[in-house]
Design a protein around this motif. Structure first.
Motif, PDB file in Angstrom:
ATOM      1  N   GLU A 138       0.809  -1.218   0.000  1.00 11.32           N
ATOM      2  CA  GLU A 138       0.000   0.000   0.000  1.00 11.32           C
ATOM      3  C   GLU A 138       0.844   1.270   0.000  1.00 11.32           C
ATOM      4  N   ALA A 139       2.040   1.187   0.515  1.00  8.14           N
ATOM      5  CA  ALA A 139       2.857   2.394   0.693  1.00  8.14           C
ATOM      6  C   ALA A 139       3.656   2.722  -0.564  1.00  8.14           C
ATOM      7  N   GLN A 140       3.597   3.929  -1.010  1.00  2.40           N
ATOM      8  CA  GLN A 140       4.468   4.518  -2.017  1.00  2.40           C
ATOM      9  C   GLN A 140       4.770   3.606  -3.205  1.00  2.40           C
ATOM     10  N   TYR A 141       3.747   3.072  -3.836  1.00  3.66           N
ATOM     11  CA  TYR A 141       3.967   2.149  -4.942  1.00  3.66           C
ATOM     12  C   TYR A 141       4.699   2.803  -6.115  1.00  3.66           C
ATOM     13  N   LYS A 142       4.462   4.081  -6.374  1.00  4.33           N
ATOM     14  CA  LYS A 142       5.160   4.752  -7.479  1.00  4.33           C
ATOM     15  C   LYS A 142       6.658   4.816  -7.217  1.00  4.33           C
ATOM     16  N   ASP A 143       7.041   5.039  -5.966  1.00  3.39           N
ATOM     17  CA  ASP A 143       8.464   5.069  -5.620  1.00  3.39           C
ATOM     18  C   ASP A 143       9.123   3.725  -5.914  1.00  3.39           C
ATOM     19  N   GLU A 144       8.434   2.641  -5.620  1.00  2.06           N
ATOM     20  CA  GLU A 144       8.980   1.304  -5.875  1.00  2.06           C
ATOM     21  C   GLU A 144       9.153   1.053  -7.367  1.00  2.06           C
ATOM     22  N   TRP A 196       9.574   3.379  -9.758  1.00  2.00           N
ATOM     23  CA  TRP A 196      10.672   4.205 -10.262  1.00  2.00           C
ATOM     24  C   TRP A 196      12.034   3.696  -9.792  1.00  2.00           C
TER      25      TRP A 196
END
Length: 90
Positions: A14-20, A22
């Motif tokens: 659930e946390a910061q999927y876009k960061d993962e 990229w």
């Protein structure tokens, strides 16, 4: 032999999927011998078959170890298709 990978990553965390996503793309960009093209739907990775396969699979394993849950969709073509992507303006 050359290879083309089309990769989509869907982290189930659930946390910061876009960061993962990229971070995964950036790590692929750092590997010598790989050409990486990213768009809004997926990333395409091109290079020598064994070298590219080894590094892509290692990065997939790294994501699974770090996140625990992530879905990857892969398409693999046994040729370098980057010229077609560049020709189409993608």
């Amino acid at each position: 032999m050359q290879v083309s990978f089309d990769i989509s990553l869907y982290p189930l965390a659930e946390a910061q999927y876009k960061d993962e996503i990229w971070a995964f793309i950036e790590r692929l960009n750092q590997i010598d011998g790989l050409k990486v093209i990213t768009n809004g739907m997926s990333s395409q990775v091109f290079g020598e078959y064994e070298h590219t396969s080894k590094h892509v699979m290692a990065e997939i394993q790294r994501v699974h170890e770090q996140l625990g849950s992530a879905v990857f969709i892969l398409k693999i073509i046994a040729s370098d298709r980057s010229h077609i992507i560049n020709h189409q303006g993608n």
